[in-house]
Design a protein around this motif. Structure first.
Motif, PDB file in Angstrom:
ATOM      1  N   ILE A   1      19.904 -42.764 -10.262  1.00 21.87           N
ATOM      2  CA  ILE A   1      20.535 -43.597 -11.512  1.00 21.87           C
ATOM      3  C   ILE A   1      19.432 -43.167 -12.957  1.00 21.87           C
ATOM      4  O   ILE A   1      19.936 -43.017 -13.794  1.00 21.87           O
ATOM      5  N   PHE A   2      18.174 -42.856 -12.613  1.00 21.05           N
ATOM      6  CA  PHE A   2      17.204 -42.654 -13.668  1.00 21.05           C
ATOM      7  C   PHE A   2      17.695 -41.214 -14.142  1.00 21.05           C
ATOM      8  O   PHE A   2      17.614 -40.680 -15.326  1.00 21.05           O
ATOM      9  N   ALA A   3      17.846 -40.375 -13.220  1.00 17.69           N
ATOM     10  CA  ALA A   3      18.366 -39.207 -13.537  1.00 17.69           C
ATOM     11  C   ALA A   3      19.755 -38.948 -14.492  1.00 17.69           C
ATOM     12  O   ALA A   3      19.860 -38.126 -15.244  1.00 17.69           O
ATOM     13  N   LEU A   4      20.454 -40.074 -13.927  1.00 13.82           N
ATOM     14  CA  LEU A   4      21.839 -40.142 -14.837  1.00 13.82           C
ATOM     15  C   LEU A   4      21.626 -40.473 -16.016  1.00 13.82           C
ATOM     16  O   LEU A   4      21.956 -39.888 -17.358  1.00 13.82           O
TER      17      LEU A   4
ATOM     18  N   VAL B   1      22.072 -38.136 -22.185  1.00 14.24           N
ATOM     19  CA  VAL B   1      22.024 -38.203 -23.577  1.00 14.24           C
ATOM     20  C   VAL B   1      22.666 -36.787 -24.045  1.00 14.24           C
ATOM     21  O   VAL B   1      23.362 -36.708 -25.184  1.00 14.24           O
ATOM     22  N   GLY B   2      22.547 -35.547 -23.327  1.00 12.16           N
ATOM     23  CA  GLY B   2      23.285 -34.542 -23.731  1.00 12.16           C
ATOM     24  C   GLY B   2      24.553 -34.217 -23.549  1.00 12.16           C
ATOM     25  O   GLY B   2      25.544 -33.621 -24.201  1.00 12.16           O
ATOM     26  N   VAL B   3      25.162 -35.287 -22.577  1.00 14.61           N
ATOM     27  CA  VAL B   3      26.747 -35.385 -22.329  1.00 14.61           C
ATOM     28  C   VAL B   3      27.277 -36.186 -23.411  1.00 14.61           C
ATOM     29  O   VAL B   3      28.300 -36.145 -23.912  1.00 14.61           O
TER      30      VAL B   3
ATOM     31  N   PHE C   1      23.238 -34.809  -8.197  1.00 14.09           N
ATOM     32  CA  PHE C   1      24.305 -35.914  -8.260  1.00 14.09           C
ATOM     33  C   PHE C   1      24.508 -36.336  -9.713  1.00 14.09           C
ATOM     34  O   PHE C   1      25.557 -36.649 -10.290  1.00 14.09           O
ATOM     35  N   ALA C   2      23.397 -36.552 -10.349  1.00 15.77           N
ATOM     36  CA  ALA C   2      23.456 -37.134 -11.875  1.00 15.77           C
ATOM     37  C   ALA C   2      24.134 -36.230 -12.744  1.00 15.77           C
ATOM     38  O   ALA C   2      25.035 -36.663 -13.578  1.00 15.77           O
ATOM     39  N   GLY C   3      23.832 -34.821 -12.471  1.00 15.75           N
ATOM     40  CA  GLY C   3      24.682 -33.807 -13.429  1.00 15.75           C
ATOM     41  C   GLY C   3      26.142 -33.721 -13.121  1.00 15.75           C
ATOM     42  O   GLY C   3      26.936 -33.521 -13.854  1.00 15.75           O
TER      43      GLY C   3
END
Length: 403
Positions: free
Chosen positions: A218-221, A226-228, A349-351
């Protein structure tokens, strides 16, 4: 002294690697459309397929981690990525691009599945937590600074269309990084070849660590969101000037490249898990601020967005070093490499999730993705609070054994 030499060599290798990767980032899709002459949609699908094909790598690394030194795995990863980018120059078909992109993606997964085990392995028995956290913070600062410099130069490449030289420069950066890593002093002890007790079955029964992986996904998401999301949101969803995207992201990169050591120092009174819960709370605030931007008058919108990004930067400054340090400290000593390899699925998974999460919800309204992100980040914050007691007890137990 050997530890300082290892850290210095690792820092140089990481800087060279991240500079080359940052240089390639702005032209990653343009190269395939302008040089390989592939349709944009085809290039995007090929890169996504390559990323998905590399997903088993952390599991494989975790399975063989006890047989091969983590540093040797990192060297192999750099050689694979360097070879892939050298081969890019000869690829003009979809099949060729897919094969080479898969090789590059596997090398990238192998690198991140092994690099933090190398950093964690620098810790002396009974090492103070501040030293460990500072080491991860320095690595994060080097990563951000080198990537930022490379990305800025990559922007010039886009202007002048120097796509092919960038491919070979990126290949050279990976191979130079591999050479620098070969200069890192090796541990004279041979790696153990006995299979760690329990294997993945033991990991699947380790509920606190599995929950840590889920929360950090979740935190990696939040981190990659921000970039997405920000460029699209600013250009299409708000009455913000188009020129704001570059300075906004550049200012954030500068903060992330320079402030991690300070952030670690400021949250030192907190346990690592409470520090990560704080970063989750800051991401909730950031997401709510951006969700409300649709109702902010255009005259103060730029200042409002800049102020909002401070909360994102503060969250990421805390999260980047503490999450990696906590994942290493919470792993059983005999299976640390395996645990850290699997931990990298948080970022994989976040990516994969971030583009779909944003685009599907954005179709329902510009503010909807931000409100959903705030809700998800709030759940992660609660989860991290629940993990504080078991993970802190595990860290203290490991410190007592190490001491």
């Amino acid at each position: 002294m050997p530890e300082r030499r290892r850290l210095a060599a690792l820092a140089c290798a990481l800087a060279v690697d991240m500079f080359g990767s940052g240089l390639f980032l702005p032209v990653s899709l343009l190269y395939f459309t302008e040089v390989a002459d592939l349709p944009l949609s085809t290039a995007g699908l090929l890169l996504s397929a390559a990323a998905i094909a590399s997903l088993p790598v952390p599991m494989i690394v975790g399975h063989v981690a006890h047989r091969f030194r983590s540093l040797d795995r990192v060297v192999l990863a750099q050689v694979m990525q360097g070879a892939a980018f050298l081969l890019y120059g000869w690829q003009h078909t979809a099949a060729g691009v897919l094969a080479v992109a898969t090789l590059a993606s596997i090398g990238q997964r192998l690198f991140w599945s092994s690099f933090f085990a190398v950093l964690a392995g620098l810790a002396a028995p009974g090492e103070d937590r501040r030293t460990t956290d500072r080491r991860f913070a320095v690595a994060g600062m080097i990563q951000m600074a080198a990537t930022g410099v490379g990305t800025l130069l990559g922007g010039l490449v886009v202007v002048y269309g120097w796509y092919e030289p960038v491919i070979y420069l990126n290949a050279a950066s990976f191979l130079l990084s591999a050479v620098l890593l070969l200069l890192v002093p090796r541990d004279r002890r041979a790696p153990a070849v006995a299979v760690p007790a329990g294997g993945y079955r033991a990991m699947l029964r380790d509920r606190p660590y599995l929950l840590l992986i889920a929360v950090n996904t979740i935190f990696a998401l939040c981190s990659v969101f921000v970039g997405v999301a920000v460029p699209v949101y600013l250009v299409d969803g708000l009455p913000a000037p188009d020129w704001l995207v570059g300075p906004l992201l550049a200012a954030t990169t500068v903060l992330l490249a320079s402030g991690q050591a300070l952030a670690v120092r400021l949250v030192r009174p907190l346990s690592r898990s409470r520090g990560l819960a704080l970063s989750g709370g800051l991401w909730v605030i950031w997401a709510l601020i951006f969700a409300a931007a649709v109702r902010v008058p255009s005259g103060i919108l730029v200042a409002y967005l800049l102020a909002g990004m401070v909360f994102f930067a503060a969250a990421d400054l805390i999260h980047a070093p503490l999450s990696n340090a906590l994942s290493a400290a919470a792993a059983p000593p005999g299976q640390r490499d395996r645990y850290l390899a699997v931990y990298q699925y948080c970022f994989a998974f976040a990516g994969i999730l971030a583009p779909g999460f944003f685009t599907v919800l954005y179709a329902r309204g510009p503010a909807v993705p931000w409100l959903a992100l705030a809700a998800v980040a709030a759940a992660g914050t609660v989860g991290m609070h629940l993990l504080d007691r078991p993970l802190t007890a595990r860290e203290k137990s490991a410190a007592d054994v190490g001491g």
